[in-house]
Scaffold this active site. Structure first.
Site, short mmCIF file in Angstrom:
data_model
loop_
_atom_site.label_atom_id
_atom_site.label_comp_id
_atom_site.label_asym_id
_atom_site.label_seq_id
_atom_site.Cartn_x
_atom_site.Cartn_y
_atom_site.Cartn_z
CD GLU A 41 51.97 35.64 32.32
OE1 GLU A 41 51.23 36.51 32.27
OE2 GLU A 41 53.46 35.73 33.47
NE ARG A 45 59.12 35.04 36.80
CZ ARG A 45 57.74 34.48 37.89
NH1 ARG A 45 57.66 34.60 38.21
NH2 ARG A 45 56.66 36.34 37.45
CE LYS A 129 52.02 40.63 35.82
NZ LYS A 129 52.60 39.51 36.15
C1 3PG Z 1 52.84 36.85 37.89
O1 3PG Z 1 54.61 37.01 37.04
O2 3PG Z 1 52.66 37.41 37.49
C2 3PG Z 1 53.67 36.59 39.05
O3 3PG Z 1 55.09 35.65 39.18
C3 3PG Z 1 52.38 35.05 39.18
O4 3PG Z 1 52.48 35.63 40.64
P1 3PG Z 1 52.46 34.49 41.67
O5 3PG Z 1 53.34 33.46 41.41
O6 3PG Z 1 52.02 34.83 42.85
O7 3PG Z 1 50.61 33.50 41.56
#
Ligand code: 3PG
Length: 203
Positions: A41, A45, A129
């Site tokens: 994924e 950003r 999600k």
């Molecule tokens: C996401 O967008 O799913 C999160 O940023 C992932 O979360 P993490 O960086 O805390 O693993």
């Protein structure tokens, strides 16, 4: 409609990545693939994200690339045009939900509360999600949702690390988990491909 779970197949861990330099996209995808993780994924950003998705899709055979951090229909449309095979959102506005309902693009809409989970379920999204999972209460929170809402399954993300991943993966309502701990932004910036492969192989 093809569901994200069908795309994942047996894959139960989804690396969530932030790519600053498009040149890192292909070696990153290859290093994750080498470690046994073929689905990625790429979060929308950074300015490089859409190009990174396109590059992985074109150049890394065997890798399935999706787009994350989609927050509106425009982002969804851009990601799909770039070649993302699925999309993920951290939360879901009515505008985004209606856009997705009119479409057959595999998508994991984000939810945080039981009311959001139910609204999405009633709109036809039985896979969602859950974000940000650890802050919301982690595996215990998901287990609690599974009691009254057994017909929705989740890919939780947000704060999950290697040490906590099995707490989630053993739940009946969790089909996969996602997280950045496998390929953190800093390791990508440093081009630490062997380290990323080793992390992927250890899940
Ligand atoms: C996401 O967008 O799913 C999160 O940023 C992932 O979360 P993490 O960086 O805390 O693993």
């Amino acid at each position: 409609m093809k569901m994200v779970r069908d795309i994942l197949g047996d894959v139960r861990v989804l690396p969530v990545v932030v790519i600053d330099d498009v040149a890192d996209a292909v070696p990153l995808a290859r290093s994750l693939l080498d470690g046994g993780l073929p689905v990625i994924e790429v979060t929308l950003r950074t300015a490089a994200a859409l190009e990174a998705i396109a590059a992985i899709g074109k150049e890394v055979a065997g890798c399935i690339v999706g787009a994350g951090s989609i927050t509106d229909p425009h982002g969804a449309d851009q990601a799909r045009r770039a070649g993302a095979q699925f999309g993920v959102s951290p939360g879901t506005t009515r505008e985004l939900r209606e856009f997705l309902q009119a479409d057959s693009w595999p998508f994991l809409p984000g939810a945080a509360t039981i009311s959001e989970v139910l609204e999405l379920r009633d709109a036809g999204f039985s896979q969602q999600k859950l974000f940000p999972a650890e802050i919301l209460g982690g595996a215990d929170y998901l287990k609690a949702i599974g009691g009254p809402v057994p017909d929705v399954t989740f890919c939780p993300t947000g704060g999950i690390v290697h040490e906590t991943m099995t707490d989630y993966l053993r739940l009946a309502n969790v089909f996969a988990i996602g997280g950045s701990w496998i390929a953190p932004r800093e390791l990508i910036r440093r081009k630490s491909w062997p380290e990323i492969t080793a992390r992927a192989a250890s899940v």
